[in-house]
Design a protein around this motif. Structure first.
Motif, PDB file in Angstrom:
ATOM      1  N   LEU A 139     -29.465 -16.965   0.086  1.00 47.29           N
ATOM      2  CA  LEU A 139     -28.170 -16.557   0.602  1.00 47.29           C
ATOM      3  C   LEU A 139     -27.582 -16.981   1.738  1.00 47.29           C
ATOM      4  N   PRO A 140     -26.481 -16.986   2.053  1.00 41.38           N
ATOM      5  CA  PRO A 140     -25.647 -17.304   3.558  1.00 41.38           C
ATOM      6  C   PRO A 140     -26.226 -16.282   4.383  1.00 41.38           C
ATOM      7  N   TYR A 177     -22.328 -23.522   7.894  1.00 40.55           N
ATOM      8  CA  TYR A 177     -20.716 -23.331   7.637  1.00 40.55           C
ATOM      9  C   TYR A 177     -20.148 -22.824   8.802  1.00 40.55           C
ATOM     10  N   TRP A 187      -9.681 -15.674   5.031  1.00 42.68           N
ATOM     11  CA  TRP A 187     -10.930 -16.333   5.619  1.00 42.68           C
ATOM     12  C   TRP A 187     -10.997 -17.793   5.145  1.00 42.68           C
ATOM     13  N   PHE A 232     -13.451 -21.118   5.317  1.00 43.12           N
ATOM     14  CA  PHE A 232     -14.583 -21.944   5.509  1.00 43.12           C
ATOM     15  C   PHE A 232     -14.687 -23.293   5.850  1.00 43.12           C
ATOM     16  N   GLY A 261     -16.144 -26.950   5.127  1.00 48.31           N
ATOM     17  CA  GLY A 261     -17.093 -27.676   4.304  1.00 48.31           C
ATOM     18  C   GLY A 261     -18.552 -27.729   4.271  1.00 48.31           C
ATOM     19  N   VAL A 312     -16.968 -13.719  -2.208  1.00 48.74           N
ATOM     20  CA  VAL A 312     -17.031 -15.164  -1.824  1.00 48.74           C
ATOM     21  C   VAL A 312     -17.825 -15.880  -2.848  1.00 48.74           C
ATOM     22  N   GLN A 337     -19.303 -19.861  -4.681  1.00 52.40           N
ATOM     23  CA  GLN A 337     -19.897 -21.212  -4.392  1.00 52.40           C
ATOM     24  C   GLN A 337     -20.052 -21.793  -5.572  1.00 52.40           C
ATOM     25  N   LYS A 343     -21.696 -27.120  -3.974  1.00 57.48           N
ATOM     26  CA  LYS A 343     -20.441 -27.087  -3.098  1.00 57.48           C
ATOM     27  C   LYS A 343     -20.480 -26.133  -2.041  1.00 57.48           C
ATOM     28  N   GLY A 344     -19.459 -26.037  -1.347  1.00 53.12           N
ATOM     29  CA  GLY A 344     -19.675 -24.944   0.011  1.00 53.12           C
ATOM     30  C   GLY A 344     -19.021 -23.622  -0.478  1.00 53.12           C
ATOM     31  N   LEU A 345     -19.002 -22.897   0.533  1.00 51.91           N
ATOM     32  CA  LEU A 345     -18.509 -21.560   0.263  1.00 51.91           C
ATOM     33  C   LEU A 345     -17.011 -21.545   0.389  1.00 51.91           C
ATOM     34  N   TRP A 360     -14.031 -18.182   0.269  1.00 58.04           N
ATOM     35  CA  TRP A 360     -13.800 -16.803   0.412  1.00 58.04           C
ATOM     36  C   TRP A 360     -12.547 -16.704  -0.848  1.00 58.04           C
ATOM     37  N   TYR A 388     -20.571 -14.234  -4.833  1.00 56.16           N
ATOM     38  CA  TYR A 388     -21.197 -13.218  -4.051  1.00 56.16           C
ATOM     39  C   TYR A 388     -20.372 -11.933  -3.563  1.00 56.16           C
ATOM     40  N   TRP A 433     -25.153 -10.051   2.270  1.00 60.87           N
ATOM     41  CA  TRP A 433     -24.369 -10.671   0.999  1.00 60.87           C
ATOM     42  C   TRP A 433     -25.570 -10.323  -0.058  1.00 60.87           C
ATOM     43  N   GLY A 434     -24.905 -10.289  -1.240  1.00 66.29           N
ATOM     44  CA  GLY A 434     -25.713  -9.858  -2.625  1.00 66.29           C
ATOM     45  C   GLY A 434     -26.251 -11.260  -2.803  1.00 66.29           C
ATOM     46  N   GLN A 435     -27.025 -11.196  -4.010  1.00 67.47           N
ATOM     47  CA  GLN A 435     -27.597 -12.619  -4.733  1.00 67.47           C
ATOM     48  C   GLN A 435     -26.702 -13.358  -5.344  1.00 67.47           C
TER      49      GLN A 435
END
Lengths: 115, 120
Positions: A45-46, A95, A104, A106, A108, B37, B39, B43-45, B47, B95, B110-112
């Protein structure tokens, strides 16, 4: 042009320091924003690392070691994440994020390789 | 211990709908803002949406505005995301995350995640 731009990758040696940049789009003043940093290890997780706006407005995430710190470079309009004393366990994606126009955003992400 | 458990993901055809849920425990749910959020694979995060403790403030990313609806039920300690008119580009791990307050506050737990795959 994206709101936040991060280099795709970064490499550093164990014990060295790593400097991550998060560049805000021209016209968006880094001095105005809190810059947040998150770490995401492979398959995990982040994790919230820290927030930095100024030396008087900063926050370390719960349990985050002091070798992780934030800063800004006004000359390049960038937020910075600094990691000192790199360890193999720091290998992860990093990030940045800001609260911008009531949303929000983010970056990359930057992949850190510790070798 | 804070726990966030997402559910409701799966394989869905483009144009169809899906409803995600996030069950919260280990904290006073109605004291905190909540967010989704996502993903995409590799790739990236990104929101997606957020909601304040009392649903008084709600926001969406431009990419989902008009198609997704966030809601919460404080009596059930649950957060939801109704996703309509799904597109291939909505394929991602979703998430849920909590924040001290809505707005300029970080996501501290954060959740899984729950995987949504949009494909014919």
């Amino acid at each position: 042009q994206p709101v936040l731009t991060q280099p795709t990758s970064l490499s550093a040696s164990p014990g060295a320091s790593a400097r991550f940049t998060c560049t805000l789009r021209s016209g968006i003043n880094v001095g105005t924003y809190r810059i947040y940093w998150y770490q995401q290890k492979p398959g995990s997780l982040p994790r919230y690392l820290l927030r930095y706006k100024s030396d008087s407005d900063k926050q370390q995430g719960s349990g985050v070691p002091s070798r992780f710190s934030g800063s800004k470079d006004a000359s390049t309009n960038a937020g910075l994440l600094l990691i000192s004393g790199l360890q193999s366990e720091d290998e992860a994606d990093y990030y940045c994020a800001i609260w911008y126009s009531s949303t929000w955003v983010f970056g990359g992400g930057t992949k850190l390789t510790v070798l | 211990e804070v726990q966030l458990v997402e559910s409701g993901g799966g394989l869905v055809q483009p144009g169809r709908s899906l409803r995600l849920s996030c069950a919260a425990s280990g904290f006073t749910f109605d004291d905190y803002a909540m967010h989704w959020v996502r993903q995409a694979p590799g790739k990236g995060l990104e929101w997606v949406s957020g909601i304040s403790w009392n649903s008084g403030s709600i926001g969406y990313a431009d990419s989902v505005k008009g198609r997704f609806t966030i809601s919460r039920d404080n009596a059930k300690n649950s957060l939801y995301l109704q996703m309509n008119s799904l597109r291939a580009e909505d394929t991602a791990l979703y998430y849920c995350a909590k924040a001290l307050d809505y707005g300029d506050h970080p996501f501290d737990y954060w959740g899984q995640g729950t995987l949504v795959t949009v494909s014919s």
